[in-house]
Write an enzyme that holds these catalytic residues in place. Sequence first.
Site, PDB file in Angstrom:
ATOM      1  N   CYS A 168      11.381  -2.561 -47.224  1.00 23.00           N
ATOM      2  CA  CYS A 168      12.681  -1.898 -47.288  1.00 23.00           C
ATOM      3  C   CYS A 168      13.649  -2.632 -48.207  1.00 23.00           C
ATOM      4  CB  CYS A 168      13.273  -1.711 -45.894  1.00 23.00           C
ATOM      5  SG  CYS A 168      13.633  -3.182 -44.955  1.00 23.00           S
ATOM      6  N   CYS A 169      14.681  -1.898 -48.620  1.00 19.32           N
ATOM      7  CA  CYS A 169      15.725  -2.412 -49.508  1.00 19.32           C
ATOM      8  C   CYS A 169      15.121  -2.787 -50.860  1.00 19.32           C
ATOM      9  CB  CYS A 169      16.443  -3.573 -48.830  1.00 19.32           C
ATOM     10  SG  CYS A 169      18.015  -4.027 -49.609  1.00 19.32           S
ATOM     11  N   ILE A 170      15.233  -4.045 -51.276  1.00 24.88           N
ATOM     12  CA  ILE A 170      14.704  -4.470 -52.570  1.00 24.88           C
ATOM     13  C   ILE A 170      13.221  -4.833 -52.500  1.00 24.88           C
ATOM     14  CG2 ILE A 170      15.277  -6.919 -52.286  1.00 24.88           C
ATOM     15  CD1 ILE A 170      15.563  -4.792 -55.547  1.00 24.88           C
TER      16      ILE A 170
END
Length: 224
Positions: free
Chosen positions: A135-137
């Site tokens: 998730c995210c980066i």
Amino acid sequence: MSKRVAVVLAGCGVFDGSEIHEASAVLVHLSRGAATVKIFAPDVEQMHVMDHMQGIQTDEKRNVLVESARLARGNIQKLSQLNVHDFDAVIFPGGFGVAKNLCTWAVESKDCSVNSEVKATLQAFHSQSKPIGLCCISPVLAAKVFPGCEVTVGIEKDKKYPNTTDTAEAIAQLGCKHVSKSVGESHVDVKNKLVTTCAFMCDAPLHDIFDGIGTMVQNVLKLA
């Protein structure tokens, strides 16, 4: 039977480690899914240490494993000790520590290098056809290690996703496909068993980010 899931952290704190809300959300959703969880982190020095109140770099030196132990409540192991045969899936929460400590994306973008233990972990789960959640980066790890894969880091050219467009373009330059998904959704690359969601790549309320991470965890558990 309870699914066995490894969670890999990158420190403690959004600007130089794992994003705390994301790590917590992953663990809560895994608990809700009745998964058995073990937490790991590489035993390496952080790229640098940030003063999170002032948003500036300090002269401190910190260790990724030691800092990650804060989030793991002390129950953590070195990433080198992770055996893919002991788990059904692995999940990487986001935070700048992923782009600084698990790889060098923060300073080199698509030309980054990935920590050798992180790369070996990703390749081991992939070779065993076991799902990987990011998730995210952290989806950039998959983009770097698995050319041709599909991931999401949000919706391109949308003001609510200020960091998505540049990251998506870099992902495409690596030969991967970026799939635009909203904060409450996750994308499943069925072929590679990759499940990704944008989390804090979106400027959204915390509960929406929490729910989006929930869809990622649920899909990981379904694939496991």
